[in-house]
Design a protein around this motif. Sequence first.
Motif, PDB file in Angstrom:
ATOM      1  N   ALA A 275      73.717  12.967  72.100  1.00  0.00           N
ATOM      2  CA  ALA A 275      73.793  14.614  71.355  1.00  0.00           C
ATOM      3  C   ALA A 275      75.399  14.375  70.135  1.00  0.00           C
ATOM      4  N   THR A 276      76.038  14.504  71.044  1.00  0.00           N
ATOM      5  CA  THR A 276      77.401  14.995  70.745  1.00  0.00           C
ATOM      6  C   THR A 276      77.994  13.870  69.460  1.00  0.00           C
ATOM      7  N   GLY A 277      77.302  13.316  69.712  1.00  0.00           N
ATOM      8  CA  GLY A 277      77.565  11.918  68.398  1.00  0.00           C
ATOM      9  C   GLY A 277      78.990  11.220  68.229  1.00  0.00           C
ATOM     10  N   ARG A 278      78.996  10.704  70.451  1.00  0.00           N
ATOM     11  CA  ARG A 278      79.941  10.026  70.993  1.00  0.00           C
ATOM     12  C   ARG A 278      78.942   9.461  71.372  1.00  0.00           C
ATOM     13  N   HIS A 279      80.079   8.061  71.635  1.00  0.00           N
ATOM     14  CA  HIS A 279      79.121   6.914  71.882  1.00  0.00           C
ATOM     15  C   HIS A 279      78.598   6.969  73.106  1.00  0.00           C
ATOM     16  N   PRO A 280      78.277   5.535  74.190  1.00  0.00           N
ATOM     17  CA  PRO A 280      78.115   6.092  75.119  1.00  0.00           C
ATOM     18  C   PRO A 280      79.373   5.338  76.170  1.00  0.00           C
ATOM     19  N   ALA A 281      80.073   4.781  75.305  1.00  0.00           N
ATOM     20  CA  ALA A 281      81.469   3.726  75.780  1.00  0.00           C
ATOM     21  C   ALA A 281      82.216   4.587  76.149  1.00  0.00           C
ATOM     22  N   PHE A 282      82.128   5.753  75.457  1.00  0.00           N
ATOM     23  CA  PHE A 282      83.104   7.126  76.293  1.00  0.00           C
ATOM     24  C   PHE A 282      83.372   8.229  76.715  1.00  0.00           C
TER      25      PHE A 282
ATOM     26  N   GLU B 150      89.475  11.472  62.178  1.00  0.00           N
ATOM     27  CA  GLU B 150      87.505  11.509  62.149  1.00  0.00           C
ATOM     28  C   GLU B 150      87.484  10.536  63.168  1.00  0.00           C
ATOM     29  N   LEU B 151      87.768   9.493  63.209  1.00  0.00           N
ATOM     30  CA  LEU B 151      86.720   8.989  64.546  1.00  0.00           C
ATOM     31  C   LEU B 151      87.131   9.376  65.339  1.00  0.00           C
ATOM     32  N   ARG B 152      88.784  10.036  65.686  1.00  0.00           N
ATOM     33  CA  ARG B 152      89.591  10.753  67.443  1.00  0.00           C
ATOM     34  C   ARG B 152      88.134  12.001  67.714  1.00  0.00           C
ATOM     35  N   ASP B 153      87.932  13.045  66.838  1.00  0.00           N
ATOM     36  CA  ASP B 153      87.167  13.706  66.829  1.00  0.00           C
ATOM     37  C   ASP B 153      86.268  13.102  67.138  1.00  0.00           C
ATOM     38  N   ARG B 154      85.477  12.013  66.285  1.00  0.00           N
ATOM     39  CA  ARG B 154      83.468  12.355  66.369  1.00  0.00           C
ATOM     40  C   ARG B 154      83.524  12.385  67.783  1.00  0.00           C
ATOM     41  N   GLU B 155      84.348  10.624  68.943  1.00  0.00           N
ATOM     42  CA  GLU B 155      84.088  10.523  69.358  1.00  0.00           C
ATOM     43  C   GLU B 155      85.020  10.722  71.049  1.00  0.00           C
ATOM     44  N   ARG B 156      86.348  11.988  70.153  1.00  0.00           N
ATOM     45  CA  ARG B 156      86.278  12.713  71.407  1.00  0.00           C
ATOM     46  C   ARG B 156      86.985  12.308  71.667  1.00  0.00           C
ATOM     47  N   LEU B 157      88.027  11.311  72.052  1.00  0.00           N
ATOM     48  CA  LEU B 157      89.102  10.796  72.390  1.00  0.00           C
ATOM     49  C   LEU B 157      90.303  11.346  72.443  1.00  0.00           C
TER      50      LEU B 157
ATOM     51  N   GLU C 151      81.796  -2.411  65.010  1.00  0.00           N
ATOM     52  CA  GLU C 151      81.305  -1.589  63.894  1.00  0.00           C
ATOM     53  C   GLU C 151      82.016  -0.320  62.811  1.00  0.00           C
ATOM     54  N   GLU C 152      83.226  -0.120  63.831  1.00  0.00           N
ATOM     55  CA  GLU C 152      83.661   0.645  63.364  1.00  0.00           C
ATOM     56  C   GLU C 152      85.012  -0.191  61.997  1.00  0.00           C
ATOM     57  N   ALA C 153      85.149  -1.212  62.470  1.00  0.00           N
ATOM     58  CA  ALA C 153      86.301  -1.783  61.681  1.00  0.00           C
ATOM     59  C   ALA C 153      86.132  -1.897  60.408  1.00  0.00           C
TER      60      ALA C 153
END
Length: 691
Positions: free
Chosen positions: A3-10, A201-208, A664-666
């Motif tokens: 739901a947060t837009g973060r991929h389950p891998a993370f 943007e990617l880091r925020d989206r995935e909360r890395l 997907e991201e590349a």
Amino acid sequence: MTATGRHPAFAGLDPPHRWPVLPRSPRPDRLELGLDTLPGVGPALQRKLAKLGLTTVRDVLEHRPRRYETAADEVKIAALRAGEECVIAGRVLKAEKKPMRGRRTRIVARIEDGSDVITVNWFNQPWLADKLTPGTQIRLRGKLGRFGFEPRSYDLGETRATADFAPVYPAAEEIAAASVRRVVDLALPLATNVPDPLPAELRDRERLPLKRDAIAAVHRPRDLAEAERGRARLAFEELLVLQIGIARRVAEREQTLAPGLGEAGDLIRRYREALPFALTPYQEQAIREIDGDLARTTPMQRLLQGDVGSGKTVVALYVLLRAVENGRQGALMAPTETLAEQHFLTIADLCLELGVTCALLTSSSKKAERANALAADVVVGTHALIQTGVELRDLAVAVVDEQHRFGVEQRSAISGSRAPHVLHMTATPIPRTLALTVFGDLAVSEIKKPPASRKPVITSWITEERASEAYTRLTRLLSEGRQAYVVCPLIELSETSLARAAEAEAERLRRAELKEFRVGCVHGRLKTPERRELMARFKASELDVLVATTVIEVGVDVPNATVMIVQEADRFGLAQLHQLRGRVGRGAEQSYCVLVSRAKEELTESAQARLQALVDTSDGFELAEVDLDLRGGGALLGTRQSGISDLRFAHLRRDRALLERAREEAPHIAGGPLRDAADELFAEVDRETLA
Ligand code: ADP
Ligand code: MG
């Protein structure tokens, strides 16, 4: 995605530590500093670290712990028992620096925890004296020894990392694990200078987490989950860089043109008629897939995998003939001259029958022969020879046997914007993850079953002291008319000393265990005619035993050879042993493979696992998976050109989800530091593999 837009891998990936506010802005240049700039790292230690590939601060920060020690129980000082690993926590009463003989120093501290006071000794860490001011909180992991507490690791103040989840770095000779840990300690504060190359943007989206936080988490986790989260962040970045590079290669490939070869015609019809057997359904399926590729003008990059003896060569010749019937050339490339010769002998008669010219190109080919060979319809030679053969008249199809350097042939054969169709053949199956990674979209055809059901090779593993039993059994089988290979140890020596070792072993066997038998010896130093003659004599049963270096690894086909003894088998890789074993079990008789290793205690865990896996299964796929597990993919298939061997934190099998995510991201990463990193990685890889 969640739901947060973060991929389950993370899932659950949160920034680990809180860093002190930086006095200055980050200075990435500091990461390139040599290790001698760290306090307490002298020239001797620096040299040892260099042997581990650690020369800069960055190297140390990116040095991945192999595992973590799990937490030890916290014990009161009064309750300490000698020799038991535990943690004590208390405060420093006093600490003194005491000189010792030579330039060695000792720090002696008194630590108190309310239950008792104890002496703690540190050797050769003089700078510690300043940190152990009275009143300092300290946690120590170690054990009670003769002269007090012997710490293996410690934390000062509030941190609770080292003592509980001490990282264990890859073992190295000459350098104590504790020294590596100490150097990491010294380098860690500089991690604040590590820039984060991921797009914000990617880091925020995935909360890395930031890269520097991930590095800290990997080296000094509070628990194992935190270590894994840090590793995953670093692994993701690596995979992303890899995938960016691969996406670019794929794009390049799509820019090049290969000749469209239409549909199979008359020559192929005659080929099918000339074969003494009908193709198996698996072979037919592979051919259909290949024909689909050949009809297009995008160069084919297909992998044909099938265990040894599954019938790949027939398919290879099919593809070559598809080029010929279009008035173009086909090339068959093998990793060694022996193999090239074998291939040549296999296909030459058939070619003759079909009126197709076929030539063998070897390093001993004279200039005129060479010119002739290069003009033939089908050219067979080693990879190296044909690669330099830009003079090939009109190459439309290249079949590459057991090279595992996907894409390289095509790249080197590209002239202008034209490239040949390439079919790679391998008996060492490549797990799907790897196929995707190695060449982005390397297509795979598989021959799942051999034409006739053969008996699996019975494999046993014995240690050296029992080797004589193997030879006893061998002589019995030889007396019954069977033939055998004895494979000499793989030593990291020049081809010449390898050859000499093989000759010596052959001579020894002729005098001892195999006195009554005819023993030949093949190795890479033999001249081509000599080697050819030996192989021919073995094939004609004029020799009983062939002592060989790994030149017999692939392609050699003598069905009556039913025994293989591999000496010092623990020195070989899993894939290599599987290949070697494939030389037996090619006829109707039961075959045997005996792996002789050093004593079990002397073997690494991974060597034991390799040998056991070979005893347990002859299924190439299963073995490939085991190998991938043991090696993490790095050296598995000589995949240097894929950039995979540069992976430090990523594990191809376990990180499947991250890999897919990176794929997907590349394509969305247009520029910036990641792209630069990818360009750099692949430029280096190309320099090495195309050289
Ligand atoms: P690989 O290259 O996969 O190790 P080969 O192509 O050398 O295997 O084939 C092994 C053996 O099986 C060869 O002797 C070949 O002639 C034979 N063979 C190949 N295809 C068939 C088939 N369809 N039916 C019967 N025998 C076959
Ligand atoms: Mg073959």
